[in-house]
Design an enzyme around this catalytic site. Structure first.
Site, PDB file in Angstrom:
ATOM      1  N   LYS A 164      13.220 -23.189  37.490  1.00 17.55           N
ATOM      2  CA  LYS A 164      11.835 -22.854  37.786  1.00 17.55           C
ATOM      3  C   LYS A 164      11.128 -22.275  36.569  1.00 17.55           C
ATOM      4  O   LYS A 164       9.909 -22.175  36.565  1.00 17.55           O
ATOM      5  CB  LYS A 164      11.753 -21.885  38.968  1.00 17.55           C
ATOM      6  CG  LYS A 164      12.416 -20.533  38.771  1.00 17.55           C
ATOM      7  CD  LYS A 164      12.351 -19.755  40.082  1.00 17.55           C
ATOM      8  CE  LYS A 164      13.096 -18.429  40.011  1.00 17.55           C
ATOM      9  NZ  LYS A 164      13.106 -17.735  41.306  1.00 17.55           N
ATOM     10  N   ARG A 165      11.880 -21.923  35.547  1.00 17.06           N
ATOM     11  CA  ARG A 165      11.236 -21.454  34.316  1.00 17.06           C
ATOM     12  C   ARG A 165      11.025 -22.586  33.314  1.00 17.06           C
ATOM     13  O   ARG A 165      10.375 -22.382  32.301  1.00 17.06           O
ATOM     14  CB  ARG A 165      12.087 -20.358  33.665  1.00 17.06           C
ATOM     15  CG  ARG A 165      12.197 -19.102  34.517  1.00 17.06           C
ATOM     16  CD  ARG A 165      12.876 -17.988  33.744  1.00 17.06           C
ATOM     17  NE  ARG A 165      13.090 -16.807  34.571  1.00 17.06           N
ATOM     18  CZ  ARG A 165      13.597 -15.673  34.123  1.00 17.06           C
ATOM     19  NH1 ARG A 165      13.943 -15.554  32.849  1.00 17.06           N
ATOM     20  NH2 ARG A 165      13.765 -14.645  34.933  1.00 17.06           N
TER      21      ARG A 165
END
Length: 464
Positions: free
Chosen positions: A246-247
């Site tokens: 998700k980063r």
């Protein structure tokens, strides 16, 4: 399995539920369901600075969309601070934890010195109590952290459900901080207390947690708590060969819902990213539960393949109930400002077009022509909507105006017009498609036209 099986998923609400966590949730859910156990949802929200309610809401929405129903929870770590503090006090009293008053500046200097001497960086144990050791005087105004007194010798060994036996020497890990100066516990401590209290028997998680496992096993043992079985699944790699997270580059689960994917297709695809059952590519949720016993999990990273997911989704679109698709397409159309008053009219449209579509967005692309004006491309207009076709269009419009408005009636009007002007079907059908549908290729033109409002077809033919 003799003991009741209890698994969990424990996302942190610092962003959306990404695909790797969704896959882990799926494996944990399927394993519990296979053995008739329980599946628990826990929200690990101790990262106060980055946790948000929006992220919590998105996680819950993603779990609901995927159909990963949980038996208990959601539990929130910030609501369990009293429990963590009580366990910390017990560990301090037992000597398995201690207070450390090192300032951030001291820790930085410690690491720099270790680097300069070519040593492995880590906490040097200056506040760790030992027999005969004189500890530094407690500095004023410094709030301490609490560290776990990790065993100084020996190995930590576990038989990983995915990777097999893993051994890490205790000299490779230092005394972990388990409580911050503000009293909030750290991940590796809170997760142990939670898994202990919630009776978790099997933990499936990403293999980025392998290095955390020795600390957690040692804390379990220090507390006299039963150890769960650990299974570390390999990461999912993106198109660039780097970890999907998700980063970096990942897309939220709910984004796939918005983009027209079906949850059963996503579950099917995610399950096959690191697990297999022979050569089976497509299988139901019930089959997954029947087959998933924790074996046949891959030790190698999985490669995300957007094209394969699209193919899987297309297969499920083809099999889907038309009334269900109509509801999903109605939602997609509303996003475009098209509000279909009676969704029932969409049912036969979905039946006609779904074999051509990979997502409900594509299905909405097709069906929008029934409710909104169409704009043929300049190329199609120049090639097909010529002066030569106008007389045939006029004759066809007249026949359609008097025809029974169904596939047979429309087909007869087309045939009569072809005979009158001595044309072959493509010479008339393609221009009709361009004028009425805005594109040159569709399913059978009589079937497509039959689903239109008769007035709309007449208007579009007559406007050429």
């Amino acid at each position: 399995m003799t003991a009741p099986i209890r698994t969990r998923i424990a996302p942190s609400p610092t962003g959306f539920l990404h695909l790797g966590t969704a896959r882990t949730a799926l494996y944990s859910w399927a394993f519990a369901r296979h053995f008739g156990g329980q599946f628990v949802l826990r929200i690990e929200d101790t990262d106060v600075a980055r946790s948000t309610q929006d992220s919590v809401d998105q996680i819950l929405a993603s779990m609901h969309w995927l159909g990963l129903e949980y038996d208990e929870g959601p539990f929130y770590q910030l609501q369990r601070l009293e429990r963590y503090h009580a366990v910390i006090d017990q560990m301090l009293a037992a000597g398995t934890a201690y207070r450390c008053y090192c300032t951030p500046e001291e820790l930085d200097a410690m690491r720099e010195g270790q680097k300069a001497r070519g040593e492995k960086t880590g906490y040097d144990g200056r506040w760790r109590p030992e027999p005969g050791k004189v500890l530094p005087p407690v500095p004023e105004g410094v709030k301490p952290v609490v560290r776990f007194r990790n065993p100084a010798e020996g190995d930590v060994t576990w038989d990983d459900l995915v990777k097999g036996p893993i051994t890490i020497n205790n000299r490779e890990i230092d005394d972990l901080i388990i409580q911050r100066p503000d009293g909030v516990p750290t991940y590796n401590f809170a997760v142990v207390v939670d898994d202990w209290d919630m009776g978790i028997t099997h933990v499936f998680r990403g293999d980025e947690h392998v290095n955390n496992t020795p600390w957690q096993i040692n804390i379990f043992r220090a507390l006299g708590a039963p150890l769960p079985h650990f299974g570390h699944v390999p990461v999912i790699l993106g198109d660039d060969g780097l970890k999907l997270s998700k980063r970096r580059g990942a897309v939220s689960v709910t984004a796939y819902e918005d983009n027209g994917y079906l949850p059963e297709a996503m579950l099917n695809y995610l399950a096959r990213l690191g697990w297999s059952h022979g050569d089976d590519e497509l299988f139901s949720r019930e089959q997954l539960v029947q087959w998933f016993d924790g074996t046949h999990l891959s030790k190698s990273p999985a490669q995300w393949d957007a094209a394969k997911l699209l193919w899987v989704n297309a297969q499920y679109i083809k099999q889907a109930d038309d009334a269900r698709l109509a509801g999903l397409v109605a939602t997609q159309l509303r996003k475009r400002g098209i509000d279909v008053a009676d969704e029932a009219v969409l049912v036969p449209m979905c039946a006609l077009f779904k074999d051509r579509c990979s997502t409900t967005v594509e299905l909405a692309d097709w069906l929008a022509m029934y409710f909104a004006p169409v704009t043929p491309s300049d190329a199609d207009r120049a090639q097909h909507l010529t002066e030569a076709i106008r007389p045939a269009f006029a004759a066809l419009a007249a026949r359609l105006g008097a025809a029974t408005w169904d596939k047979a009636g429309i087909n007869q009007a087309l045939k009569d017009t072809l005979a009158e002007f001595k044309l072959k079907m493509p010479h008339l059908a393609i221009p009709v498609r361009v004028a009425v549908c805005g594109r040159a290729q569709t399913p059978s033109v009589d079937a497509v036209l039959a689903l239109f409002d008769q007035k709309i077809v007449m208007e579009r033919l007559q406007s050429v």
